[in-house]
Design a protein around this motif. Structure first.
Motif, PDB file in Angstrom:
ATOM      1  N   ALA A  26       5.233  -0.207  -6.080  1.00  0.00           N
ATOM      2  CA  ALA A  26       5.887  -0.060  -7.391  1.00  0.00           C
ATOM      3  C   ALA A  26       5.029   0.691  -8.397  1.00  0.00           C
TER       4      ALA A  26
ATOM      5  N   GLY B 150       7.339  -2.203  -2.013  1.00  0.00           N
ATOM      6  CA  GLY B 150       6.169  -1.345  -1.972  1.00  0.00           C
ATOM      7  C   GLY B 150       5.279  -1.568  -3.180  1.00  0.00           C
TER       8      GLY B 150
ATOM      9  N   ASN C 187       6.828  -8.838 -10.548  1.00  0.00           N
ATOM     10  CA  ASN C 187       7.248 -10.167 -10.100  1.00  0.00           C
ATOM     11  C   ASN C 187       6.447 -10.534  -8.836  1.00  0.00           C
TER      12      ASN C 187
ATOM     13  N   ASN D 146       0.810   0.579   6.752  1.00  0.00           N
ATOM     14  CA  ASN D 146       1.587  -0.536   7.331  1.00  0.00           C
ATOM     15  C   ASN D 146       1.936  -0.286   8.781  1.00  0.00           C
TER      16      ASN D 146
ATOM     17  N   ASP E 274       5.720   2.709 -10.591  1.00  0.00           N
ATOM     18  CA  ASP E 274       6.322   2.839 -11.933  1.00  0.00           C
ATOM     19  C   ASP E 274       5.943   1.696 -12.871  1.00  0.00           C
TER      20      ASP E 274
ATOM     21  N   THR F  73       0.858  -1.188   0.000  1.00  0.00           N
ATOM     22  CA  THR F  73       0.000   0.000   0.000  1.00  0.00           C
ATOM     23  C   THR F  73       0.894   1.237   0.000  1.00  0.00           C
TER      24      THR F  73
ATOM     25  N   THR G 249       2.284   5.021   0.571  1.00  0.00           N
ATOM     26  CA  THR G 249       2.186   6.027   1.629  1.00  0.00           C
ATOM     27  C   THR G 249       2.618   7.369   1.045  1.00  0.00           C
TER      28      THR G 249
HETATM   29  P1  NAI Z   1       8.949  -0.033  -4.253  1.00  0.00           P
HETATM   30  O1  NAI Z   1       9.390  -1.222  -3.486  1.00  0.00           O
HETATM   31  O2  NAI Z   1       7.493   0.070  -4.536  1.00  0.00           O
HETATM   32  O3  NAI Z   1       9.726   0.031  -5.659  1.00  0.00           O
HETATM   33  C1  NAI Z   1      11.142   0.166  -5.753  1.00  0.00           C
HETATM   34  C2  NAI Z   1      11.604  -0.357  -7.122  1.00  0.00           C
HETATM   35  O4  NAI Z   1      11.516  -1.776  -7.139  1.00  0.00           O
HETATM   36  C3  NAI Z   1      10.749   0.139  -8.272  1.00  0.00           C
HETATM   37  O5  NAI Z   1      11.548   0.378  -9.396  1.00  0.00           O
HETATM   38  C4  NAI Z   1       9.801  -1.009  -8.537  1.00  0.00           C
HETATM   39  O6  NAI Z   1       9.350  -1.099  -9.875  1.00  0.00           O
HETATM   40  C5  NAI Z   1      10.665  -2.218  -8.171  1.00  0.00           C
HETATM   41  N1  NAI Z   1       9.836  -3.323  -7.645  1.00  0.00           N
HETATM   42  C6  NAI Z   1       9.282  -3.401  -6.413  1.00  0.00           C
HETATM   43  N2  NAI Z   1       8.577  -4.513  -6.292  1.00  0.00           N
HETATM   44  C7  NAI Z   1       8.668  -5.161  -7.475  1.00  0.00           C
HETATM   45  C8  NAI Z   1       8.132  -6.393  -7.971  1.00  0.00           C
HETATM   46  N3  NAI Z   1       7.350  -7.185  -7.216  1.00  0.00           N
HETATM   47  N4  NAI Z   1       8.432  -6.751  -9.237  1.00  0.00           N
HETATM   48  C9  NAI Z   1       9.218  -5.982 -10.007  1.00  0.00           C
HETATM   49  N5  NAI Z   1       9.765  -4.824  -9.586  1.00  0.00           N
HETATM   50  C10 NAI Z   1       9.487  -4.409  -8.348  1.00  0.00           C
HETATM   51  O7  NAI Z   1       9.461   1.240  -3.441  1.00  0.00           O
HETATM   52  P2  NAI Z   1       9.075   2.773  -3.576  1.00  0.00           P
HETATM   53  O8  NAI Z   1       8.966   3.156  -5.007  1.00  0.00           O
HETATM   54  O9  NAI Z   1      10.031   3.467  -2.698  1.00  0.00           O
HETATM   55  O10 NAI Z   1       7.652   2.887  -2.894  1.00  0.00           O
HETATM   56  C11 NAI Z   1       6.412   2.974  -3.608  1.00  0.00           C
HETATM   57  C12 NAI Z   1       5.293   3.072  -2.588  1.00  0.00           C
HETATM   58  O11 NAI Z   1       5.182   1.866  -1.835  1.00  0.00           O
HETATM   59  C13 NAI Z   1       5.489   4.206  -1.564  1.00  0.00           C
HETATM   60  O12 NAI Z   1       4.277   4.885  -1.413  1.00  0.00           O
HETATM   61  C14 NAI Z   1       5.873   3.465  -0.280  1.00  0.00           C
HETATM   62  O13 NAI Z   1       5.473   4.172   0.872  1.00  0.00           O
HETATM   63  C15 NAI Z   1       5.107   2.176  -0.441  1.00  0.00           C
HETATM   64  N6  NAI Z   1       5.679   1.055   0.323  1.00  0.00           N
HETATM   65  C16 NAI Z   1       4.787   0.157   0.828  1.00  0.00           C
HETATM   66  C17 NAI Z   1       5.235  -0.948   1.493  1.00  0.00           C
HETATM   67  C18 NAI Z   1       4.223  -1.928   1.992  1.00  0.00           C
HETATM   68  O14 NAI Z   1       3.039  -1.776   1.732  1.00  0.00           O
HETATM   69  N7  NAI Z   1       4.629  -2.964   2.729  1.00  0.00           N
HETATM   70  C19 NAI Z   1       6.673  -1.209   1.710  1.00  0.00           C
HETATM   71  C20 NAI Z   1       7.531  -0.234   1.063  1.00  0.00           C
HETATM   72  C21 NAI Z   1       7.038   0.856   0.416  1.00  0.00           C
END
Ligand code: NAI
Length: 341
Positions: free
Chosen positions: A266, A264, A276, A83, A268, A71, A73
């Motif tokens: 993702a 998170g 994945n 979270n 993008d 989710t 943030t």
């Molecule tokens: P992110 O983990 O969402 O992404 C970081 C990078 O990793 C991006 O380039 C993304 O495309 C790639 N990536 C992440 N998971 C992937 C997957 N399963 N398959 C392929 N590529 C993957 O981190 P970011 O961008 O800092 O955070 C995005 C949002 O997610 C923010 O709003 C953050 O607060 C939230 N968040 C939520 C979490 C949760 O719900 N447990 C944990 C961490 C961040």
């Protein structure tokens, strides 16, 4: 016999896509559950609710077990993270994050045999959310560390190390600078260690730990640490073994457990069908083991290992071309093959 109920939060961003893939894989492998879908993140906020609505927390409290997608943030403004709210409300005090080398995957650490587990404190530290600004140019945040919080986390980490047949538990801290807070954590760590003479207990300062994680990651076994260090160190460890797309996690409390990937939402790549689902799938396998479904967890885990070592059907983050759906179908096929041998 009625099916066991499991709460599911698809979340936002890539959450619904990967949740859908994971539930299909579990069901195809024969796991029977009644999924109860709950709202959190953007879908809840679109209806004017907080990112982690009270009714969602209450249902998880009643059901006792949940699989959660990521989710988003908002940064610097808006609501408290969904979270953090969930972990604090359900007192999910231990966040368990394994990082293990998968066969066949490329990358600078592919030749190392990395197999570590990070146990991160999940409810205290700077995440207590106590921040204030008494002057326009000065903002302060309070780091909260409690003795009971340290004691139960360290006891949990020693118990987990023992039950998994692991041999070493390392406390990660910065007690040379934060003498009271991190000092208390370290004190409780060594107090708990006395009950586990069979486990080698040692400690390391967090900056040195980061350096050693990239120079000799294969030497680490289990790490236990406070909330902020654990957040950062576990993302680092995920990077060592192939990235966030592979890193699972479990939030464990006394009466509840919530399983979710480290990554998170993702934004993008959301909606493109290329995410994945492995990190959430591995989190779901931790959930199966928590429920005693070890054989099924092993079978699905082996199917993923085969898909990885084969290298023909990897998702884009791992250098492949497969969509989320193609990868899901391949894991299902491998898990079914394993049944027919
Ligand atoms: P992110 O983990 O969402 O992404 C970081 C990078 O990793 C991006 O380039 C993304 O495309 C790639 N990536 C992440 N998971 C992937 C997957 N399963 N398959 C392929 N590529 C993957 O981190 P970011 O961008 O800092 O955070 C995005 C949002 O997610 C923010 O709003 C953050 O607060 C939230 N968040 C939520 C979490 C949760 O719900 N447990 C944990 C961490 C961040």
């Amino acid at each position: 016999m009625s099916k066991r109920k499991i709460a599911v939060i698809p979340g936002d961003g890539i959450g619904p896509e990967i949740t859908d893939a994971v539930l299909s894989i579990l069901e195809s492998a024969g796991f029977e559950a009644e999924w109860e879908f709950l709202e959190a993140g953007q879908p809840a906020m679109d209806k004017g609710k907080p990112p982690m609505p009270e009714e969602t927390i209450e249902r998880i409290r009643e059901i006792g077990i949940a699989l959660k997608g990521p989710t988003a943030t908002p940064i610097g403004k808006g609501h408290k993270s969904a979270n953090v709210a969930l972990r604090q409300a359900l007192d999910l005090f231990a966040n368990v994050r394994p990082a293990k080398t998968l066969p066949g995957l490329k990358g600078p650490f592919a030749d190392k045999r990395i197999d570590m587990i990070i146990v991160r404190e999940n409810t205290e530290d700077l995440y207590a959310g106590i921040e204030y600004q008494a002057h326009p140019d000065v903002a302060q945040a309070i780091k909260v560390i409690t003795r009971p919080g340290c004691a139960r986390l360290c006891k949990y980490a020693f118990e987990m190390t023992k039950s998994q047949g692991r041999k070493r538990l390392t406390a990660v801290h910065k007690a040379n600078i934060m003498k009271l807070t991190d000092g208390m954590f370290l004190e409780e760590f060594y107090k708990a260690a006395k009950d586990y003479p069979e486990i080698h207990a040692d400690d390391i300062i967090v900056d040195n730990c980061c350096m050693q994680l990239v120079t000799r990651p294969e030497t680490f076994d289990v790490l236990v640490t406070e909330n902020l260090y654990g957040d950062i160190v576990s993302d680092l460890a995920a990077g060592l073994v192939g990235g966030l797309g592979l890193a699972p996690g479990a939030n464990i409390g006394i009466n509840c457990a919530v399983f979710e990937a480290v990554h998170g939402s993702a934004p993008d790549i959301a909606g493109k069908g290329v995410a994945n689902p492995t990190a959430l799938l591995f989190s779901a396998l931790m959930m199966l083991r928590h429920l005693g479904e070890n054989e099924m967890a092993d079978r699905i885990g082996k199917a993923v290992l085969r898909v990885c070592s084969d290298g023909q059907c990897l998702t884009v983050d791992l250098g492949g071309k497969a969509s989320t759906d193609e990868y899901k179908v391949e894991v299902i096929r491998r898990a079914q093959d394993a049944l027919s041998v």
